[in-house]
Design a protein around this motif. Structure first.
Motif, short mmCIF file in Angstrom:
data_model
loop_
_atom_site.label_atom_id
_atom_site.label_comp_id
_atom_site.label_asym_id
_atom_site.label_seq_id
_atom_site.Cartn_x
_atom_site.Cartn_y
_atom_site.Cartn_z
N ALA A 171 0.80 -1.22 0.00
CA ALA A 171 0.00 0.00 0.00
C ALA A 171 0.84 1.27 0.00
CB ALA A 171 -0.95 0.00 1.20
N PHE A 172 2.07 1.23 0.53
CA PHE A 172 2.89 2.43 0.55
C PHE A 172 3.15 2.94 -0.86
CE2 PHE A 172 6.35 -0.04 -1.00
CZ PHE A 172 7.33 0.85 -1.43
N PHE A 173 3.09 2.05 -1.86
CA PHE A 173 3.36 2.36 -3.24
C PHE A 173 2.07 2.36 -4.07
CE2 PHE A 173 6.66 1.21 -6.82
CZ PHE A 173 6.38 2.40 -7.45
N SER A 174 1.21 1.38 -3.83
CA SER A 174 0.01 1.26 -4.66
C SER A 174 -0.99 2.38 -4.40
CB SER A 174 -0.66 -0.10 -4.44
OG SER A 174 -1.06 -0.27 -3.10
N ILE A 175 -1.04 2.90 -3.18
CA ILE A 175 -1.94 4.03 -2.89
C ILE A 175 -1.54 5.27 -3.68
CG2 ILE A 175 -2.59 5.69 -1.09
CD1 ILE A 175 -2.91 3.33 0.82
N PRO A 176 -0.26 5.68 -3.67
CA PRO A 176 0.13 6.81 -4.52
C PRO A 176 -0.16 6.57 -6.00
CG PRO A 176 1.82 6.40 -2.90
CD PRO A 176 0.85 5.28 -2.77
N VAL A 177 0.10 5.36 -6.49
CA VAL A 177 -0.18 5.05 -7.90
C VAL A 177 -1.66 5.23 -8.19
CG1 VAL A 177 -0.30 3.17 -9.58
CG2 VAL A 177 1.78 3.50 -8.23
N LYS A 178 -2.53 4.74 -7.30
CA LYS A 178 -3.98 4.84 -7.51
C LYS A 178 -4.44 6.30 -7.50
CE LYS A 178 -8.32 3.00 -5.63
NZ LYS A 178 -9.04 4.25 -5.32
N ILE A 179 -3.94 7.08 -6.55
CA ILE A 179 -4.34 8.48 -6.46
C ILE A 179 -3.90 9.25 -7.70
CG2 ILE A 179 -3.90 10.64 -5.21
CD1 ILE A 179 -3.85 8.98 -2.62
N ILE A 180 -2.66 9.04 -8.13
CA ILE A 180 -2.17 9.75 -9.31
C ILE A 180 -2.94 9.33 -10.55
CG2 ILE A 180 -0.18 10.07 -10.84
CD1 ILE A 180 1.59 9.66 -8.33
N ARG A 181 -3.21 8.05 -10.69
CA ARG A 181 -3.94 7.56 -11.86
C ARG A 181 -5.32 8.21 -11.94
NH1 ARG A 181 -2.73 3.78 -15.20
NH2 ARG A 181 -1.10 2.90 -13.87
N GLU A 182 -5.99 8.31 -10.79
CA GLU A 182 -7.32 8.91 -10.77
C GLU A 182 -7.26 10.41 -11.09
OE1 GLU A 182 -8.66 7.94 -6.89
OE2 GLU A 182 -9.32 5.91 -7.43
N ARG A 183 -6.34 11.13 -10.48
CA ARG A 183 -6.28 12.58 -10.65
C ARG A 183 -5.78 12.97 -12.05
NH1 ARG A 183 -5.84 16.29 -6.18
NH2 ARG A 183 -6.87 15.39 -4.38
N ALA A 184 -4.93 12.13 -12.62
CA ALA A 184 -4.41 12.42 -13.96
C ALA A 184 -5.30 11.85 -15.06
CB ALA A 184 -2.99 11.87 -14.10
N MET A 248 3.92 9.56 -14.31
CA MET A 248 2.46 9.48 -14.33
C MET A 248 1.83 10.86 -14.20
SD MET A 248 1.83 6.14 -11.91
CE MET A 248 0.03 6.22 -12.06
N MET A 249 2.53 11.81 -13.57
CA MET A 249 1.98 13.15 -13.34
C MET A 249 2.30 14.14 -14.45
SD MET A 249 2.41 14.14 -9.35
CE MET A 249 2.36 12.96 -8.01
N ILE A 250 2.91 13.67 -15.51
CA ILE A 250 3.44 14.59 -16.50
C ILE A 250 2.37 15.48 -17.13
CG2 ILE A 250 3.26 13.09 -18.55
CD1 ILE A 250 6.22 13.98 -19.14
N GLY A 251 1.13 15.01 -17.14
CA GLY A 251 0.05 15.80 -17.74
C GLY A 251 -0.61 16.77 -16.78
N LEU A 252 -0.18 16.78 -15.52
CA LEU A 252 -0.77 17.67 -14.51
C LEU A 252 0.00 18.97 -14.41
CD1 LEU A 252 -1.44 15.12 -11.60
CD2 LEU A 252 -3.08 15.96 -13.32
N GLY A 253 -0.71 20.04 -14.14
CA GLY A 253 -0.06 21.32 -13.89
C GLY A 253 0.63 21.32 -12.55
N GLU A 254 1.45 22.33 -12.32
CA GLU A 254 2.26 22.37 -11.10
C GLU A 254 1.41 22.39 -9.84
OE1 GLU A 254 5.74 25.20 -9.11
OE2 GLU A 254 5.29 25.36 -11.25
N GLU A 255 0.33 23.17 -9.85
CA GLU A 255 -0.52 23.26 -8.67
C GLU A 255 -1.23 21.93 -8.41
OE1 GLU A 255 -3.20 26.53 -8.76
OE2 GLU A 255 -1.63 28.06 -8.85
N GLU A 256 -1.70 21.29 -9.48
CA GLU A 256 -2.39 20.02 -9.32
C GLU A 256 -1.43 18.93 -8.84
OE1 GLU A 256 -5.32 17.28 -8.95
OE2 GLU A 256 -5.46 19.46 -9.15
N ARG A 257 -0.18 19.01 -9.28
CA ARG A 257 0.81 18.05 -8.78
C ARG A 257 1.01 18.22 -7.28
NH1 ARG A 257 5.79 17.86 -13.22
NH2 ARG A 257 4.47 17.90 -15.09
N ALA A 258 1.10 19.47 -6.85
CA ALA A 258 1.28 19.74 -5.41
C ALA A 258 0.09 19.20 -4.62
CB ALA A 258 1.46 21.23 -5.18
#
Length: 291
Positions: A171-184, A248-258
Motif C-alpha cells: 500500500a505504501f506504493f500502490s496508494i500513490p499510484v492509484k491516487i495519481i492515476r485517478e487525478r491524472a 504518471m503526473m506529466i500531464g498535470l499542472g504544477e498546482e495540481e501536482r502539489a
C-alpha cells in the motif's frame, strides 16, 4: 463514414528513453537514500544472495544495479577472490556505485552501462550468479532479459530477483499510484507495459522463470515494511526517488501536482502510529537454476 480509433500501443523504446532520463535525474537522490534502502530491503537482499548461492569466490552479475548498494554488499560477500559486475542503463547511478566502492576499498567491483535486455554483449557462461533487485519488473521484455541472464551463467548458476508482490500488500506504493492515476485521468496500464506489480501475482514470477528455461525454481515472500519517521518522510522518499510517479503526473499542472502529493500524504498518514510510519510492503524473492 465512421472510423474506428486505433487503441494505444505501448512503446518500449520510448519507455526506455524516458526511464533512463528519469534515473539520470534521480541518481543523486537515490544514492542519498542508499542507507535507508539497505535497511528497508536488507532482508530481501540477504534472501536474494542466499537463493543465488553467492559465497566467497563467486562471480556475480547485478542487472539494473542502480547506485549499487546491493552490489557493494555482494562484493563484500564474495571477497577478494570473487567479482561483481554492476550494470545499469543510467551512468549517473553507476558513477555513485564506483565512488562508494572506491571509498570502501573494494577492488572486486566493476560497473558497466548496459541495458538489461542487451546482456548478450557479455561473455557466455561467465558468471556463477545473476541478481536483480527491483529491476526485472521494469523491463519491457522480461523474457529477453531473463534469456540474457541465463546465457551469462555457467551451468548450475542461479538467477535471483527481488520484485514487489501484489498492490494489496504494498500500500505504501500502490496508494500513490492509484491516487495519481485517478487525478491524472490515466487509463489502465497497456498490455505488455512493465510496472512495479507486473510479477507480483500468485505464480507469475515462477511462470516467468519457468518460461525462461530455469529449473529448481523457488520463490519466498519477504515482509519488508517501510519504516520512516512519518508519512511526510515517506512522501519525500517517493517524491525524490520514484521516477515512475513523476512520469504518471506529466500531464498535470504544477498546482495540481502539489495537491496530488498532499492527497498522497493524507492517505499514507493512516499508517502512522505513535512510533512513526510503517507502510505495508511485501517483496518476493525468486530464483532458478540454469542447466
Amino acid at each position: 463514414m465512421s472510423t474506428v480509433a486505433t487503441p494505444p500501443v505501448f512503446d518500449p523504446a520510448a519507455f526506455k528513453t524516458t526511464t533512463r532520463a528519469q534515473w539520470q535525474a534521480a541518481a543523486e537522490a537515490w544514492h542519498r537514500w542508499g542507507p535507508f534502502l539497505g535497511r528497508w530491503l536488507g532482508a530481501a537482499t540477504d534472501t536474494m544472495f542466499e537463493l543465488a548461492h553467492i559465497g566467497p569466490g563467486s562471480r556475480v552479475l547485478d542487472v539494473a544495479a542502480g547506485a549499487g548498494e546491493q552490489s557493494i554488499a555482494a562484493a563484500r560477500r564474495v571477497g577478494a577472490a570473487g567479482h561483481v559486475l554492476a550494470t545499469d542503463i543510467a551512468p549517473a547511478l553507476l558513477e555513485r556505485a564506483t565512488a562508494d566502492a572506491r571509498a570502501a576499498g573494494l577492488t572486486n567491483l566493476e560497473v558497466r552501462e548496459l541495458d538489461g535486455e542487451a546482456l548478450d554483449t557479455l561473455p557466455a557462461a561467465s558468471f556463477d550468479a545473476v541478481i536483480s533487485r527491483v529491476g526485472l519488473i521494469y523491463f519491457p521484455d522480461q523474457q529477453r532479459a531473463l534469456a540474457g541472464m541465463r546465457r551469462a551463467l555457467r551451468p548450475g548458476g542461479r538467477v535471483s530477483a527481488v520484485v514487489y508482490s501484489t498492490p494489496e500488500r504494498n500500500a505504501f506504493f500502490s496508494i500513490p499510484v492509484k491516487i495519481i492515476r485517478e487525478r491524472a485521468g490515466l487509463p489502465p496500464p497497456l498490455p505488455g507495459q512493465p510496472g512495479p506489480f507486473s510479477l507480483g501475482g500468485e505464480g507469475v514470477l515462477e511462470a516467468a522463470f519457468a518460461k525462461a528455461g530455469l529449473r529448481e525454481i523457488e520463490v519466498r515472500k519477504v515482509p519488508s515494511p517501510v519504516r520512516l519517521p512519518s508519512a511526510a518522510e515517506c512522501v519525500r522518499f517517493e517524491r525524490e526517488s520514484f521516477g515512475a510517479l513523476h512520469q504518471m503526473m506529466i500531464g498535470l499542472g504544477e498546482e495540481e501536482r502539489a495537491r496530488t502529493w498532499e492527497a498522497i500524504e493524507d492517505a499514507l498518514r493512516g499508517f502512522e502510529t505513535g512510533d512513526g510510519f510503517e507502510g505495508p510492503c511485501e517483496m518476493l524473492v525468486g530464483a532458478g537454476t540454469v542447466f
